[in-house]
Enzyme design. Structure first.
Site, PDB file in Angstrom:
ATOM      1  N   GLU A 498      26.293 -21.229  71.509  1.00 49.65           N
ATOM      2  CA  GLU A 498      27.487 -21.529  72.303  1.00 49.65           C
ATOM      3  C   GLU A 498      27.163 -22.618  73.326  1.00 49.65           C
ATOM      4  O   GLU A 498      27.456 -23.765  73.122  1.00 49.65           O
ATOM      5  CB  GLU A 498      28.004 -20.256  72.965  1.00 49.65           C
ATOM      6  CG  GLU A 498      29.303 -20.498  73.723  1.00 49.65           C
ATOM      7  CD  GLU A 498      30.119 -19.251  73.928  1.00 49.65           C
ATOM      8  OE1 GLU A 498      29.708 -18.173  73.495  1.00 49.65           O
ATOM      9  OE2 GLU A 498      31.202 -19.367  74.535  1.00 49.65           O
ATOM     10  N   GLU A 775      25.762 -11.428  81.000  1.00 46.27           N
ATOM     11  CA  GLU A 775      27.157 -11.727  80.694  1.00 46.27           C
ATOM     12  C   GLU A 775      28.041 -10.490  80.875  1.00 46.27           C
ATOM     13  O   GLU A 775      29.221 -10.613  81.219  1.00 46.27           O
ATOM     14  CB  GLU A 775      27.250 -12.210  79.234  1.00 46.27           C
ATOM     15  CG  GLU A 775      28.651 -12.542  78.764  1.00 46.27           C
ATOM     16  CD  GLU A 775      28.648 -13.190  77.387  1.00 46.27           C
ATOM     17  OE1 GLU A 775      27.676 -12.993  76.632  1.00 46.27           O
ATOM     18  OE2 GLU A 775      29.623 -13.898  77.071  1.00 46.27           O
TER      19      GLU A 775
HETATM   20  C1  RAM Z   1      32.670 -16.577  76.055  1.00 42.64           C
HETATM   21  C2  RAM Z   1      31.668 -16.984  77.089  1.00 42.64           C
HETATM   22  C3  RAM Z   1      32.215 -17.669  78.291  1.00 42.64           C
HETATM   23  C4  RAM Z   1      33.601 -17.223  78.649  1.00 42.64           C
HETATM   24  C5  RAM Z   1      34.499 -17.207  77.451  1.00 42.64           C
HETATM   25  C6  RAM Z   1      35.898 -16.783  77.736  1.00 42.64           C
HETATM   26  O1  RAM Z   1      32.615 -17.388  74.979  1.00 42.64           O
HETATM   27  O2  RAM Z   1      31.038 -15.836  77.485  1.00 42.64           O
HETATM   28  O3  RAM Z   1      31.358 -17.450  79.355  1.00 42.64           O
HETATM   29  O4  RAM Z   1      34.137 -18.076  79.609  1.00 42.64           O
HETATM   30  O5  RAM Z   1      33.957 -16.387  76.488  1.00 42.64           O
END
Ligand code: RAM
Length: 914
Positions: A498, A775
């Site tokens: 990502e 996260e």
């Molecule tokens: C995921 C990532 C990112 C977030 C989005 C909405 O892909 O964790 O940090 O902002 O989602």
């Protein structure tokens, strides 16, 4: 008569000489850059700092001289600009208004100041140089590349492309007086002259959406060139240009084609003549060098057997190399890069190595870090060492890689078999704590490995330490998480497939980060990325640069555009970003209004209060309606908040009464509709009574009829009783939680949340071995599909709270850039000491307080040319001592049961009985 006259003269002389010794002008910066080469702003802004041992110093005037040569400057011959003596206290962002500078011009400058206590000498001189200001000046410089795959290359999901080694022998006809190179190397480049790498940057340049804008870097290469034969060498890597997932899901992932470059080398000879060398098809290249592939997600493969000794020096035989082709330009505008590149910023020594049953070894760096691993190995020609990177281990001791998704995160080194070989990759980075090593015949020793920590070359500006160990460890984790995710743009995570610059992750985070890192130019660049990604009708993406084409049209993510600009204004006094971006912000606001405002409420939201603690420890996303906050609640409240910010911006950019009236009217309508639909007067709650649903209207001042306190009490009940003293907010609510709790008088509850060790909390991450921020609140148990161990979005406003509410270091938004500092810590929240510092654009601010029973001892440092309002929570001035002395009404006022000292620059010791 005579006697008196002589007396005055003597005093005057000694006074001036004392002052000249003590007031110094330092830290000269152009456009806030310490190395300002290639400025492409026609009227750049100049800043300096004042240093002195004396206290209570205020600048009253400055005088800037700008000259076209160091000699002229030395003789005070300001042929470009003589500002004259300007009565002003400004030391930051003073706009150059001298002669119009042309492309590639150099400007030498110095400044002297007058203060209330004497004047300084002239500062040391500093330099800035201009970039290439017009497109036309690039026209005859050809973009060169080669739009074909070679053996071993592939496109698709795991794209592979070897690095391209580019070479150009040149002959310089005379002695070089000065030389600069202007280089665009896409996606990434390393540049050499006569075998020497130019600059200490890595992974340059900063990434952009190359169809919108392309950054060039500028280097002074005077000392690397010689009369006669020289060789220019470039290695082109893929970066985000030849994207990691090349022509794979093209509807989602942008890619830009094969690597390419354009370059000008401008040489001035000692006889005054000039020559410009430009890229063209006479430049040669080979795809068969040692970097066999380089892919940010998948890793780098280096075959040392393919090294080409001296390929970038004079005399190398390149007769079997191919000629570069004249290729299409990337499409974007060319811009001087005004933010530093990445650099190796630190090193980490591994702490242990262990054997696995598979004959491999697991190296533990002891820290989840971002960068790469340098290895030292010996072996036979053709032996292969592979390094697979991961953030944690599974129970059986093997790497936990499920959370990397399809990123392969593997570097490989193939030995040439010539004694000790030292290697590290060039065009990739990894987010990792553990490395699985394959290919060693016996257990290697720890000193064969060194972690290289890579992030944007920015200064660490903040320190923080307090009496609570959990909070201290969270701070360290935040430091590693924030810095590691600076990659020429703020990315969400450094490890999985990502690594995208998600807006919502930094909406408020950027503000907290600014206390620890000098991130001004990075975020100014990011605002440009956002601007460039705006659609013609006004939409802003979720990710900018939009490497992933997500245009979700929410408010909480897109609001980062305004919130980050506001941060740059408040923290760095940067008005220019507001003036520049205002029209685009307004366009977005109107776009959202036109498309999604229904019955005065903002109906569109994409991610909700992302990542609230879910109902079960194994899941990522909650579907429990009591935990989630309605998207319309989030968007409407946030949009209201953004309208308030836009009112302020409208004022700053001037000429704006109509805009302010418009925002005001719209905001009033939204507030009314919001309260009508969502405010529940029976229990003083909003919507479904989540903490987020309540904290937003409290923080944004939307609660009607003086009922704030009631709403606040209800929210406290939710946190203290219903959630048993734990956090229940996600990415959106957490941005306002800590400050709101403290401002309404419950700093103790904020402290409880900050120091909690049980789930869910930041301390729970620490307890479970985190060395960065996760996260997910349940990052140790949740599904790996979306479970990075190095994400910063859940920090919310925690770091702001550390500095503003615990340390008491806050910029007064009315006097931005810490021109006035609000020092109002909550001494009773639960800490017994805080020792913090912040290097503001005006100089260093310090706050070190200790509370022993009720005795407060507090040392504060207020930078030169700033003032501080220092709050002491007692109404009895007799209980306060300033530098050991009683205070008198000249230095203090009373404000809501507090004594407020008005201090000018200097270091003070305050003691008080609370
Ligand atoms: C995921 C990532 C990112 C977030 C989005 C909405 O892909 O964790 O940090 O902002 O989602």
């Amino acid at each position: 008569m005579n006697k008196t006259f002589i007396y005055i003269t003597l005093v005057l002389i000694s006074w001036v000489s004392v002052a000249q010794n003590t007031i110094q002008v330092t830290d000269l910066q152009c456009e806030m850059l310490t190395n300002p080469l290639g400025i492409d702003v026609v009227q750049p802004r100049l800043s300096w700092q004042l240093e002195t041992d004396a206290s209570q110093i205020e600048q009253t005037a400055y005088h800037i001289l700008v000259a076209s040569s160091p000699e002229k400057l030395k003789n005070n011959e300001a042929d470009l600009w003589d500002s004259g003596k300007v009565n002003s206290d400004a030391t930051v962002n003073v706009q150059y208004t001298g002669k119009r500078l042309d492309s590639k011009d150099e400007a030498f400058w110095k400044v002297k100041v007058w203060t209330n206590k004497g004047e300084s000498n002239w500062s040391e001189s500093a330099l800035w140089s201009m970039g290439i200001l017009t497109y036309a000046e690039w026209k005859s410089t050809r973009w060169i590349g080669y739009n074909h795959l070679f053996e071993g290359d592939s496109i698709g999901q795991f794209a592979k492309l070897s690095a391209r080694y580019v070479r150009k022998p040149i002959n310089l006809k005379g002695k070089v007086k000065s030389a600069k190179v202007y280089i665009m190397g896409m996606g990434l480049y390393e540049f050499y002259i006569n075998g020497e790498k130019i600059g200490d940057q890595v992974l340059a340049p900063v990434p952009t959406d190359y169809t919108k804008n392309v950054k060039y870097n500028v280097f002074d290469v005077t000392s690397q060139l010689q009369q006669g034969d020289n060789v220019l060498g470039t290695i082109l890597g893929n970066g985000r240009f030849f994207a990691m997932r090349q022509e794979y899901k093209p509807y989602k992932i942008k890619s830009f084609g094969f690597p390419k470059m354009a370059m000008q080398l401008v040489v001035e000879y000692e006889d005054g003549s000039k020559e410009t060398i430009k890229t063209d098809e006479s430049w040669k290249f080979t795809p068969y060098g040692p970097i066999r592939s380089n892919n940010e997600y998948d890793g780098e493969v280096y075959d040392a057997r393919k090294e080409m000794p001296n390929w970038n020096k004079v005399g190398f035989d390149d007769s079997d190399w191919l000629n570069m082709m004249w290729v299409q330009e990337p499409g974007g505008f060319y811009e001087g890069q005004m933010t530093p590149n990445m650099k190796i910023m630190d090193e980490v020594k591994p702490i242990s190595i262990s054997s696995t049953s598979r004959g491999t070894y697991i190296l533990d760096m002891g820290q989840n870090m971002v960068g790469w691993l340098q290895i030292k190995v010996k072996g036979n020609r053709g032996d292969k060492i592979t390094m697979k990177f991961a953030e944690s281990l599974q129970d059986d001791g093997s790497l936990y890689i499920a959370n990397l998704r399809d990123a392969r995160t593997t570097d490989a080194y193939i030995l040439k078999g010539e004694g000790e070989e030292v290697w590290e990759p060039t065009f990739v980075f990894h987010g990792f704590r553990f490395v699985e090593l394959t290919g060693f015949k016996s257990k290697p020793s720890l000193d064969q490995f060194l972690g290289k920590v890579v992030y944007d070359n920015m200064e660490t500006t903040g320190t923080f330490e307090c009496s609570n160990e959990t909070m201290n460890q969270i701070f360290k984790n935040a430091f590693w998480g924030i810095s590691g995710n600076y990659k020429g743009m703020p990315i969400d995570c450094p490890q999985r497939n990502e690594r995208q610059p998600w807006l919502g992750d930094r909406t408020t985070g950027a503000y907290g980060e600014s206390f620890i890192f000098d991130n001004q130019t990075l975020y100014a660049k990011w605002l440009d990325d956002i601007k460039y990604s705006q659609t013609l009708d006004g939409g802003i993406p979720d990710v900018a640069p939009a490497f992933w084409r997500y245009y979700g049209d929410g408010v909480t993510w897109q609001g980062a555009y305004m919130k980050v600009a506001d941060m740059l204004y408040t923290q760095f006094g940067d008005e220019k970003v507001i003036k520049e971006h205002y029209p685009y912000m307004k366009k977005w606001l109107l776009y959202m209004e036109a498309n999604y405002l229904k019955d005065d409420l903002m109906t569109k939201d994409k991610y909700g209060d992302w990542c609230v603690p879910p109902e079960s420890l194994e899941i990522i996303r909650s579907s429990d309606p009591t935990r989630l906050t309605d998207g319309e609640v989030l968007s409407s409240a946030f949009y209201y908040h953004l309208l308030q910010i836009m009112k302020k911006f409208a004022r700053i950019q001037g000429n704006s009464d109509a805009d302010i009236a418009y925002y005001d009217a719209l905001a009033e309508r939204i507030k009314k509709a919001f309260n009508t639909k969502y405010f529940n007067r029976e229990n003083y709650s909003y919507a479904n009574n989540t903490v987020t649903a309540n904290v937003l209207p409290l923080a944004f001042n939307m609660v009607p009829d003086n009922l704030q306190q009631k709403v606040f009490e209800n929210m406290v009940h939710q946190i203290e009783v219903v959630k048993e003293g734990h956090i229940s907010t996600g990415v959106v609510g957490t941005q306002f939680l800590m400050r709101t709790l403290t401002e309404f008088g419950r700093g103790d509850l904020a402290f409880k949340l900050a120091s909690n060790k049980t789930y869910p909390s930041w301390g729970y991450m620490v307890e479970n071995g985190a060395t960065t921020i996760w996260e997910l609140w349940n990052g140790n148990t949740a599904d790996p599909k979306m479970n990075s161990q190095n994400h910063v979005m859940l920090l919310g406003d925690l770091i702001i709270w550390y500095y503003e509410n615990m340390a008491g270091i806050k910029s007064n938004p009315e006097k931005p850039g810490f021109k006035q500092i609000i020092m109002n810590p909550d001494f009773k929240a639960g800490l017994t000491y805080v020792n913090a510092s912040y290097k503001s654009i005006h100089g260093i601010i310090k706050s070190y307080w200790k509370l022993n029973r009720n005795k407060l001892q507090w040392e504060v440092t207020v930078p030169v040319n700033t003032t501080a309002k220092v709050y002491i929570p007692t109404s009895d001035a007799l209980k306060v001592r300033l530098n050991g002395e009683k205070i008198n009404s000249e230095v203090y006022q009373s404000e809501n049961d507090k004594i407020v000292l008005s201090l000018k620059s200097g270091t003070y010791t305050i003691s008080a009985k609370l």
